[in-house]
Design a protein around this motif. Structure first.
Motif, short mmCIF file in Angstrom:
data_model
loop_
_atom_site.label_atom_id
_atom_site.label_comp_id
_atom_site.label_asym_id
_atom_site.label_seq_id
_atom_site.Cartn_x
_atom_site.Cartn_y
_atom_site.Cartn_z
N CYS A 292 -12.62 16.95 36.69
CA CYS A 292 -12.40 17.37 35.31
C CYS A 292 -12.84 18.83 35.12
O CYS A 292 -13.92 19.22 35.57
N VAL A 293 -12.03 19.64 34.45
CA VAL A 293 -12.35 21.05 34.29
C VAL A 293 -13.59 21.26 33.41
O VAL A 293 -14.23 22.30 33.47
N PHE A 294 -13.96 20.24 32.62
CA PHE A 294 -15.10 20.36 31.72
C PHE A 294 -16.38 19.78 32.32
O PHE A 294 -17.44 19.86 31.70
N GLN A 295 -16.32 19.26 33.52
CA GLN A 295 -17.46 18.51 34.06
C GLN A 295 -18.70 19.37 34.29
O GLN A 295 -19.82 18.86 34.28
N THR A 296 -18.55 20.69 34.47
CA THR A 296 -19.73 21.53 34.69
C THR A 296 -20.55 21.73 33.43
O THR A 296 -21.70 22.18 33.49
N ARG A 297 -19.99 21.40 32.26
CA ARG A 297 -20.68 21.61 30.99
C ARG A 297 -20.79 20.34 30.16
O ARG A 297 -21.37 20.35 29.08
N CYS A 298 -20.23 19.26 30.66
CA CYS A 298 -20.13 18.02 29.86
C CYS A 298 -21.45 17.26 29.86
O CYS A 298 -22.01 16.96 30.93
N PRO A 299 -21.97 16.90 28.69
CA PRO A 299 -23.22 16.12 28.63
C PRO A 299 -23.03 14.65 29.00
O PRO A 299 -24.01 13.93 29.22
N ASP A 300 -21.78 14.20 29.07
CA ASP A 300 -21.51 12.78 29.33
C ASP A 300 -20.86 12.53 30.69
O ASP A 300 -20.32 11.46 30.93
N PHE A 312 -4.08 12.53 30.78
CA PHE A 312 -4.02 12.76 29.34
C PHE A 312 -3.66 11.43 28.70
O PHE A 312 -2.49 11.08 28.56
N HIS A 313 -4.67 10.65 28.31
CA HIS A 313 -4.48 9.26 27.91
C HIS A 313 -4.25 9.12 26.40
O HIS A 313 -4.87 9.82 25.60
N GLN A 314 -3.38 8.17 26.05
CA GLN A 314 -3.20 7.82 24.65
C GLN A 314 -4.22 6.74 24.29
O GLN A 314 -4.18 5.63 24.81
N VAL A 315 -5.16 7.10 23.41
CA VAL A 315 -6.24 6.20 23.02
C VAL A 315 -5.80 5.29 21.88
O VAL A 315 -6.09 4.10 21.84
N LYS A 316 -5.11 5.87 20.93
CA LYS A 316 -4.54 5.13 19.82
C LYS A 316 -3.27 5.85 19.39
O LYS A 316 -2.89 6.85 20.02
N GLU A 317 -2.63 5.40 18.36
CA GLU A 317 -1.37 6.01 17.94
C GLU A 317 -1.57 7.50 17.63
O GLU A 317 -2.41 7.87 16.80
N ASP A 318 -0.82 8.34 18.33
CA ASP A 318 -0.83 9.79 18.12
C ASP A 318 -2.22 10.42 18.35
O ASP A 318 -2.58 11.40 17.72
N HIS A 319 -3.00 9.84 19.27
CA HIS A 319 -4.30 10.42 19.62
C HIS A 319 -4.42 10.37 21.15
O HIS A 319 -4.52 9.30 21.74
N TYR A 320 -4.43 11.55 21.77
CA TYR A 320 -4.46 11.69 23.22
C TYR A 320 -5.71 12.45 23.63
O TYR A 320 -6.11 13.41 22.99
N VAL A 321 -6.30 12.02 24.75
CA VAL A 321 -7.55 12.63 25.23
C VAL A 321 -7.51 12.79 26.74
O VAL A 321 -7.08 11.88 27.47
N TYR A 322 -7.97 13.94 27.22
CA TYR A 322 -8.10 14.23 28.65
C TYR A 322 -9.53 13.92 29.06
O TYR A 322 -10.41 14.78 29.04
N CYS A 323 -9.81 12.64 29.35
CA CYS A 323 -11.19 12.24 29.65
C CYS A 323 -11.20 10.86 30.29
O CYS A 323 -10.49 9.95 29.85
N HIS A 324 -12.04 10.68 31.34
CA HIS A 324 -12.16 9.39 32.00
C HIS A 324 -12.76 8.32 31.08
O HIS A 324 -12.48 7.13 31.22
N MET A 325 -13.62 8.74 30.16
CA MET A 325 -14.31 7.76 29.31
C MET A 325 -13.38 7.00 28.38
O MET A 325 -13.73 5.94 27.87
N HIS A 326 -12.16 7.53 28.18
CA HIS A 326 -11.27 6.92 27.18
C HIS A 326 -9.98 6.41 27.82
O HIS A 326 -8.96 6.33 27.16
N GLU A 327 -10.05 6.05 29.09
CA GLU A 327 -8.86 5.48 29.73
C GLU A 327 -8.58 4.08 29.19
O GLU A 327 -9.52 3.33 28.93
#
Length: 327
Positions: A292-300, A312-327
């Motif tokens: 992840c490009v943010f992993q050097t600064r990510c607190p989580d 780039f995962h769709q978490v809910k309708e019309d909400h997408y997130v680039y993050c392993h935590m929300h797969e």
């Protein structure tokens, strides 16, 4: 107007823009700056899609690629179902009439040795929208009044206007060809706060009256919140979150988005809140971190974040997130 089935005027798919790094005696390519790295999104008819992020995240480069001021490294973008990167000749000229741009610096984007009438008149004449001097002057006056200026301003040069007035001229120039979509590249960042609100209100009024579609690029989330229907957050060339403006500010999911929101000043000295502070500097776009490009600064972050790129995962309708935590 041709449209895709979901009402998207523009659809961007897996867009990349890499700039070569050259060195050595023969100036060979020794690496690349990954300014835009595999992003996808849609812009729907009549909406304002805000793109926000720190300086250097790739948001302005995205706008310039979509204007064909820069050619993409990979990916595609459809406008009214036609690939904009395949357009040539008259087809490209027609595209640039439909999609216009408002630039960040209202002074350097104007011709300093031409009056407003000459600048706008040249555009109208070149595209054969108006031919005679009378027709040109009439249309220029209409454009000036449309953006809140007066007829007597058409004989002035750019240095005779304030910053806010110059940006109004830039908006008038973008409107001169009756576009369907305008890419706004940080149009208020160089202006005073009081003038910023005037320009934002003007853009909203024009959008309502002319049925315009905006791609609004900015680094100030408070500005984006005021004008955008949906918001995309960029970090180091990646689109890390995309959803409606209301959902983003009420329920931010990506750690970077939460940090940006916490950084917005609150005009209440008695109100306190725990800030999700991110540490360290943005990594180099020529050598982004693995995973992840943010992993050097990510607190989580987790060990997986250091090794595997998230989707780039769709978490809910019309909400997408680039993050392993929300797969």
């Amino acid at each position: 107007m041709k449209q895709s089935n979901n009402g998207a005027v523009m659809k961007v798919s897996n867009l990349k823009k890499y700039f070569p790094i050259r060195g050595g005696v023969l100036s060979r390519t020794i690496g690349h700056v990954k300014a835009v790295d595999n992003i996808s999104f849609e812009v729907k008819q009549g909406e304002t899609l805000g793109i926000v992020g720190e300086s250097g995240c790739g948001k302005s480069t995205t706008g310039k690629v979509l204007m064909r001021l820069l050619e993409p490294t990979a990916g595609d973008a459809l406008f009214e179902e036609d690939s904009i990167f395949d357009l040539k000749g008259q087809a490209l000229k027609d595209y640039r009439k439909k999609v216009q741009m408002i630039y960040q610096d209202p002074f350097s984007s104007l011709q300093p040795r031409a009056t407003v009438e000459d600048m706008l008149g040249e555009i109208l004449k070149y595209h054969r929208i108006a031919n005679t001097r009378t027709e040109i002057r009439k249309r220029v006056i209409e454009l000036m009044e449309m953006v809140g200026l007066s007829a007597y301003h058409i004989g002035r040069y750019p240095h005779e206007f304030s910053g806010g007035q110059r940006q109004r001229i830039g908006i008038a120039r973008a409107l001169s060809l009756d576009p369907e979509m305008i890419i706004c590249d940080e149009p208020v960042s160089a202006l005073d706060v009081s003038i910023q609100s005037q320009i934002i209100n003007l853009l909203k009024k024009l959008q309502k009256n002319l049925n315009l579609t905006y791609l609004f690029i900015a680094h100030d989330l408070s500005v984006v919140k005021h004008i955008s229907d949906r918001v995309g957050v960029m970090y180091l060339g990646k689109l890390v979150e995309l959803t409606s403006g209301e959902e983003l500010f009420a329920n931010p999911l990506h750690p970077y988005t939460r940090s940006l929101l916490e950084a917005i000043p609150v005009p209440d000295p008695e109100k306190t809140r725990v800030k999700a502070v991110i540490k360290g500097d943005v990594p180099s776009a020529s050598n982004p971190p693995p995973g992840c490009v943010f992993q050097t600064r990510c607190p989580d972050k987790s060990p997986r974040c250091e090794e595997e790129k998230p989707g780039f995962h769709q978490v809910k309708e019309d909400h997408y997130v680039y993050c392993h935590m929300h797969e």
